[in-house]
Scaffold this motif. Structure first.
Motif, PDB file in Angstrom:
ATOM      1  N   SER A   7       0.659  -1.476  -0.296  1.00  0.00           N
ATOM      2  CA  SER A   7      -0.068  -0.593   0.032  1.00  0.00           C
ATOM      3  C   SER A   7       1.304   1.124  -0.284  1.00  0.00           C
ATOM      4  CB  SER A   7      -1.185  -0.002   1.121  1.00  0.00           C
ATOM      5  OG  SER A   7      -0.086  -0.689   2.269  1.00  0.00           O
ATOM      6  N   SER A   8       1.709   1.332   0.939  1.00  0.00           N
ATOM      7  CA  SER A   8       2.693   2.880   1.069  1.00  0.00           C
ATOM      8  C   SER A   8       4.056   2.753   0.526  1.00  0.00           C
ATOM      9  CB  SER A   8       2.939   3.094   2.699  1.00  0.00           C
ATOM     10  OG  SER A   8       1.553   3.267   2.511  1.00  0.00           O
ATOM     11  N   ARG A   9       5.343   2.752   0.062  1.00  0.00           N
ATOM     12  CA  ARG A   9       6.365   3.017  -0.473  1.00  0.00           C
ATOM     13  C   ARG A   9       7.521   3.610   1.222  1.00  0.00           C
ATOM     14  NH1 ARG A   9       8.979   1.513  -5.053  1.00  0.00           N
ATOM     15  NH2 ARG A   9      10.698   1.530  -3.338  1.00  0.00           N
ATOM     16  N   TYR A  10       6.520   4.648   1.467  1.00  0.00           N
ATOM     17  CA  TYR A  10       7.317   5.221   2.719  1.00  0.00           C
ATOM     18  C   TYR A  10       6.563   5.334   3.814  1.00  0.00           C
ATOM     19  CZ  TYR A  10      11.416   5.233  -0.756  1.00  0.00           C
ATOM     20  OH  TYR A  10      12.527   5.620  -0.888  1.00  0.00           O
ATOM     21  N   LEU A  11       6.275   5.502   4.929  1.00  0.00           N
ATOM     22  CA  LEU A  11       5.398   6.060   5.973  1.00  0.00           C
ATOM     23  C   LEU A  11       5.991   6.183   7.311  1.00  0.00           C
ATOM     24  CD1 LEU A  11       2.373   5.316   5.506  1.00  0.00           C
ATOM     25  CD2 LEU A  11       3.086   2.658   6.273  1.00  0.00           C
ATOM     26  N   VAL A  12       5.447   7.216   7.300  1.00  0.00           N
ATOM     27  CA  VAL A  12       6.402   7.984   9.064  1.00  0.00           C
ATOM     28  C   VAL A  12       5.253   7.418   9.961  1.00  0.00           C
ATOM     29  CG1 VAL A  12       7.342  10.013  10.003  1.00  0.00           C
ATOM     30  CG2 VAL A  12       7.942   8.862   7.864  1.00  0.00           C
TER      31      VAL A  12
END
Lengths: 111, 109
Positions: A7-12
């Protein structure tokens, strides 16, 4: 070609947040896996699933849960994110005994 | 629990040279897999070795499996820069794949 998407490549995320990572495969594979990859530690298995609604713990399940309501979708849940869960998360699917196909990965940072 | 050890962990080699990466595993496994990972990318399957004595070749890479010695090798012939990547082996038992820590290969012109 097998496609595994995440769902996401990068997540913070912030400490204490509930985090959902989703994985979808399009090849009707029975088996799906969640790993985390950390430098010097290789890939470590968090959970895997060999059928809908079935799951088994891997080597490092603490702090994680999973859900597989449909064959093509396997979700990883961090109930209350902590900084030591900052990592690269990789999803894979396979039809045993053949190789796993990996998604592109989600790089999660917990602050 | 099955443990998988790869060596070397880091390998720097000159173009045109040959080298071998070793993968040892601790308990019985009939299946061994090799993957490649480029920086910032995910893992890509290279070889699946399903029986003792299996040998697979693709281009400059050749993988083999000796289940009695619990050893798999990935041999690189006449290395080229494009082979620079991290290589992982994985053994399979009990519905789980167990990965080595990877070998980071750098091919120097």
């Amino acid at each position: 070609d097998v496609k595994v998407t995440q769902s996401s490549r990068y997540l913070v995320k912030r400490t204490g947040e509930k985090v959902f990572l989703e994985c979808v495969q399009d090849m009707d594979h029975e088996n799906m896996f969640w790993y985390r990859q950390d430098p010097g530690l290789g890939l470590r298995l968090i959970y895997f699933s060999y059928d809908v609604k079935m799951k088994e713990k891997g080597d490092i399940p603490e702090g994680y849960s999973v859900s597989r309501e449909k064959k093509e979708r396997f979700s990883l849940i961090l109930e209350s994110a902590s900084t030591n869960q900052t990592s690269m998360y990789l999803c894979a699917s396979s039809t045993l005994p053949y190789e796993q196909y990996f998604g592109p990965g989600t790089r999660l940072t917990v602050t | 629990e099955l443990k998988v050890e790869q060596n070397p962990l880091f390998l720097s080699m000159q173009e045109g040279k040959n080298y071998t990466i070793y993968c040892n595993y601790s308990t019985t496994s009939d299946r061994l897999y090799w993957y490649r990972q480029d920086p910032g990318k995910s893992l890509e399957s290279l070889f699946v070795l399903l029986s003792n004595g299996a040998v697979k070749q693709e281009g400059r890479l050749m993988a083999s499996l000796d289940t009695k010695a619990r050893l798999s090798t990935l041999h690189i012939t006449a290395a080229v820069h494009d082979l620079s990547a991290t290589y992982f082996c994985a053994a399979f038992t009990g519905n789980q794949f167990y990965f080595g820590t990877g070998t980071s290969l750098t091919v120097i012109p």
